[in-house]
Design a protein around this motif. Structure first.
Motif, PDB file in Angstrom:
ATOM      1  N   UNK A 109      -0.835   1.646  -6.826  1.00 58.21           N
ATOM      2  CA  UNK A 109      -0.361   3.025  -6.694  1.00 58.21           C
ATOM      3  C   UNK A 109       0.178   3.310  -5.294  1.00 58.21           C
ATOM      4  N   UNK A 110      -0.345   2.641  -4.273  1.00 56.96           N
ATOM      5  CA  UNK A 110       0.144   2.850  -2.919  1.00 56.96           C
ATOM      6  C   UNK A 110       1.532   2.244  -2.737  1.00 56.96           C
ATOM      7  N   UNK A 155       2.239   0.610  12.650  1.00 55.97           N
ATOM      8  CA  UNK A 155       2.024   1.775  13.494  1.00 55.97           C
ATOM      9  C   UNK A 155       2.548   3.039  12.830  1.00 55.97           C
ATOM     10  N   UNK A 156       3.419   2.885  11.870  1.00 52.10           N
ATOM     11  CA  UNK A 156       3.898   3.985  11.032  1.00 52.10           C
ATOM     12  C   UNK A 156       4.768   3.455   9.903  1.00 52.10           C
ATOM     13  N   UNK A 161       7.189  -1.454   4.503  1.00 52.57           N
ATOM     14  CA  UNK A 161       8.423  -1.231   3.764  1.00 52.57           C
ATOM     15  C   UNK A 161       9.235  -2.515   3.615  1.00 52.57           C
ATOM     16  N   UNK A 162       9.257  -3.316   4.671  1.00 48.52           N
ATOM     17  CA  UNK A 162       9.992  -4.577   4.590  1.00 48.52           C
ATOM     18  C   UNK A 162       9.386  -5.487   3.531  1.00 48.52           C
ATOM     19  N   UNK A 163       8.053  -5.582   3.493  1.00 55.21           N
ATOM     20  CA  UNK A 163       7.404  -6.405   2.470  1.00 55.21           C
ATOM     21  C   UNK A 163       7.672  -5.872   1.062  1.00 55.21           C
ATOM     22  N   UNK A 211       6.099   5.539   3.985  1.00 56.29           N
ATOM     23  CA  UNK A 211       4.768   5.009   3.698  1.00 56.29           C
ATOM     24  C   UNK A 211       3.695   6.022   4.075  1.00 56.29           C
ATOM     25  N   UNK A 212       3.798   6.564   5.284  1.00 51.87           N
ATOM     26  CA  UNK A 212       2.799   7.534   5.737  1.00 51.87           C
ATOM     27  C   UNK A 212       2.758   8.747   4.815  1.00 51.87           C
TER      28      UNK A 212
END
Length: 524
Positions: A109-110, A155-156, A161-163, A211-212
């Motif tokens: 879900x994340x 760190x934020x 996102x790249x993965x 992501x955050x």
């Protein structure tokens, strides 16, 4: 901006299709996609604004303008002008080089929350990404592709996102139908094909507060469901402990200018309106311990914290957090370089969620202790069938205490910290991802504590000696729902699986729905 609607949130498991269009996406639809598998589609207006933005990218490239991330390097490499023949290599390189998070993988879900946030932010029409790339993300979501994304080391933004998005170019790893595959294999088995990243797309797919914000939205949802369910479990504790309902008297709360406190007191009264226990014990004690007496004040404050945090998160969900922003102007436009990728709004909100949940957790644990403590409750020690031989629910209070301790340790604000990165080019850093991860971890621990209170109050109902039919219809229905998945305690047994079962129906909003069947929609 979308508004929080707690009634709709408790029913988001029933939503099957979500259309991303011109307006902001409600939180319940966000959760329906990322947690319950609702299918995503785009409105015509969404597609049109994305296409318009891509046309501006092509114009900028044709005119060879100097624009960060299109014709320059990234970060401190902004001083390096990139020849057009190397523009595609630059986009591949940012995805490959930035995919450096480590450790255990993010839950599904994340990962889905990150992808959906990218669809929201990049689809605002100011990023220049191609519609084909956004369609591929939606197709991955709808087909159940789930990238392998190590969760630590951000760190934020950038590394998670790249993965996630390596899969879109046929690299990295992803699960598909329970099997961990290469990105290319997962796409192929789902009937999809990888895309080469066009100019700026690698930057789009790694940049921003997505992501955050996505994880903060999950934490917000879990916390809202927890505190609303806690109103129900508190009502059950009032009955089980023969509390004085005058602590919820509307006259008492009218002198405080806090609507959430007033509404919480009203919820307790409504839930217990047909309880003969409450009627018989009204005014019998001068005042109860704070674990009961302060429910409206403390639950209400938590709800206010969450509502305020929700405003920031929903605003960020409706925003474009890209850099640069491509601002259209007729048939032309301009690239505006700034810091819209900063996540302080949503990650600061996540820190507030953590503090709010910590306040609720400490109150819930005290009610659990009151119910299992024979010196206060009037029930057999630890609600056991045969006290002494049986330990009953003794250790469930330990579990709640341990979870409260863990929550306190996690509640220290992450956004108060900063470690500069990128050769000091990025000198203040939000630490936003950690704030959201901690808030989500805390919210899920909080739901376990709510589940334990429900189990303990249900057991107290079993042992109550003042006759059948004395409980409120709503609380009795909740107790009956618990009994469909957790049998009465007749002796010691393994309780961890039962806590998991109750936590699941808490997280899905089932307890709220059961109670509302009898009393109508609870207020917030």
């Amino acid at each position: 901006m979308a508004k929080l609607d707690i009634v709709k949130l408790s029913k988001c498991i029933t939503i099957q299709n979500v259309c991303i269009g011109p307006g902001p996406l409600p939180l319940e639809e966000f959760i329906a996609v990322v947690r319950y598998g609702a299918k995503v589609k785009f409105s015509d207006e969404y597609r049109q604004r994305v296409v318009r933005s891509r046309i501006l990218v092509e114009k900028i490239l044709d005119e060879n303008r100097v624009v960060y991330g299109l014709t320059t390097g990234f970060g401190d490499n902004v001083r390096t002008i990139i020849p057009q023949e190397e523009a595609i290599e630059l986009q591949y390189n940012i995805l490959r080089s930035h995919a450096v998070s480590v450790g255990e993988p993010l839950p599904e879900d994340e990962v889905r929350a990150i992808w959906l946030m990218q669809l929201l932010s990049l689809g605002r029409g100011y990023s220049g990404i191609r519609m084909e790339m956004l369609d591929l993300i939606a197709q991955c979501l709808n087909s159940g592709i789930y990238p392998f994304v190590p969760r630590f080391g951000s760190v934020q933004a950038l590394v998670l996102e790249a993965n996630v998005n390596l899969v879109l170019i046929g690299e990295g790893q992803a699960w598909y139908k329970g099997e961990l595959l290469t990105g290319a294999e997962a796409l192929q088995k789902a009937g999809l094909s990888p895309l080469a990243p066009a100019c700026k797309e690698g930057l789009c797919l790694t940049n921003g507060a997505n992501s955050a914000t996505g994880l903060a939205a999950l934490a917000l949802y879990d916390s809202l469901i927890a505190v609303q369910t806690a109103d129900v479990s508190a009502a059950m504790s009032y009955e089980a402990l023969k509390g004085n309902i005058l602590a919820c008297d509307p006259r008492l709360h009218s002198v405080k200018e806090h609507p959430n406190q007033i509404t919480c007191a009203e919820n307790i009264r409504i839930l217990l309106h047909d309880s003969s226990i409450m009627e018989n014990n009204k005014g019998q004690s001068v005042q109860d311990p704070l674990a009961l007496r302060s429910v409206p004040q403390m639950h209400g404050a938590v709800k206010r914290y969450l509502a305020d945090a929700g405003t920031d998160i929903l605003e960020e969900m409706a925003s474009c957090s890209d850099n640069p922003v491509l601002w259209p102007d007729g048939d032309d436009g301009v690239a505006l370089m700034g810091a819209n990728f900063d996540s302080t709004f949503s990650s600061g909100a996540a820190d507030i969620i953590s503090i709010a949940d910590s306040n609720l957790a400490k109150l819930l644990e005290r009610r659990i202790d009151k119910l299992t403590n024979r010196n206060f409750s009037g029930y057999p020690a630890f609600l056991a069938a045969k006290p002494g031989v049986d330990n009953g629910y003794m250790i469930l209070q330990y579990t709640a205490a341990g979870l409260v301790n863990e929550i306190r340790g996690l509640a220290l604000p992450a956004t108060a910290d900063s470690i500069p990165t990128c050769a000091n080019w990025e000198d203040p850093v939000s630490m936003g991802l950690l704030a959201s991860q901690k808030a989500l971890d805390i919210a899920q621990k909080l739901q376990y504590i709510v589940a334990i209170e429900l189990m303990v109050t249900s057991r107290a109902f079993d042992l109550f000696t003042e006759g059948v039919g004395c409980f409120a219809s709503a609380t009795q229905a909740v107790r009956d729902k618990i009994r469909t998945i957790v049998p009465p305690m007749t002796g010691d047994r393994h309780l961890s699986p039962e806590v998991e079962k109750v936590k699941k129906i808490v997280s899905e909003g089932e307890i709220i729905r059961v109670a509302e069947t009898y009393v109508g929609n609870l207020g917030y």
